[in-house]
Design a protein around this motif. Sequence first.
Motif, mmCIF file in Angstrom:
data_model
loop_
_atom_site.group_PDB
_atom_site.id
_atom_site.type_symbol
_atom_site.label_atom_id
_atom_site.label_comp_id
_atom_site.label_asym_id
_atom_site.label_seq_id
_atom_site.Cartn_x
_atom_site.Cartn_y
_atom_site.Cartn_z
ATOM 1 N N CYS A 36 0.882 -1.192 0.095
ATOM 2 C CA CYS A 36 -0.105 0.043 0.020
ATOM 3 C C CYS A 36 0.878 1.262 0.151
ATOM 4 O O CYS A 36 1.998 1.555 0.807
ATOM 5 N N CYS A 38 0.163 3.921 1.022
ATOM 6 C CA CYS A 38 -0.418 4.787 2.308
ATOM 7 C C CYS A 38 0.094 4.200 3.462
ATOM 8 O O CYS A 38 0.810 4.787 4.349
ATOM 9 N N CYS A 39 -0.040 3.114 3.880
ATOM 10 C CA CYS A 39 0.136 2.656 5.206
ATOM 11 C C CYS A 39 1.240 1.478 5.126
ATOM 12 O O CYS A 39 1.928 0.947 6.150
ATOM 13 N N CYS A 67 -6.556 -0.222 -0.617
ATOM 14 C CA CYS A 67 -6.274 -1.170 0.611
ATOM 15 C C CYS A 67 -7.357 -0.935 1.660
ATOM 16 O O CYS A 67 -7.961 0.230 1.989
ATOM 17 N N CYS A 76 -8.224 2.130 5.189
ATOM 18 C CA CYS A 76 -6.978 2.993 4.908
ATOM 19 C C CYS A 76 -7.204 3.665 3.611
ATOM 20 O O CYS A 76 -7.053 4.799 3.494
ATOM 21 N N GLY A 78 -5.598 3.435 0.775
ATOM 22 C CA GLY A 78 -4.511 3.671 -0.140
ATOM 23 C C GLY A 78 -4.580 2.896 -1.511
ATOM 24 O O GLY A 78 -5.319 1.884 -1.662
#
Length: 124
Positions: A36, A38-39, A67, A76, A78
């Motif tokens: 991901c 993002c995370c 995600c 999330c 992402g």
Amino acid sequence: MPSKALFSKSARLKASDGALPTRIADLEGSMLTSDCDCCGRHFQLYPGHAAFDGRTKLVSLLDRLVCGARRNGRACGGRPRRLALMRDDRQWLLDASGEWVEDDSAFWEPSDFETQIETRAAAF
Ligand SMILES: [Zn+2]
């Protein structure tokens, strides 16, 4: 729907290498993962994800996956950063350009690791 440019690029790579998959159905014997943007969560997409149609183009997964990891009670949201293909102890990365690029950064030498000198007396 992939653009014509992506389509011709992956077709060209397939012609030159012959072995790298472009669709879900080509993945047998390989492992496909992503992470991901993002995370950073790591996902194993193949084998193990039942929801993909065999005709799905791999590059399209980058646009289709979101995600779902929970953070503070919310998903999330992402997107996959890129796809990683592992086969026969080699690894390739696929990003939005639609071309597989071999990645040898996953392989390490014993000399990559150094023993750190303990500067502090261990407290027991
Ligand atoms: Zn995430």
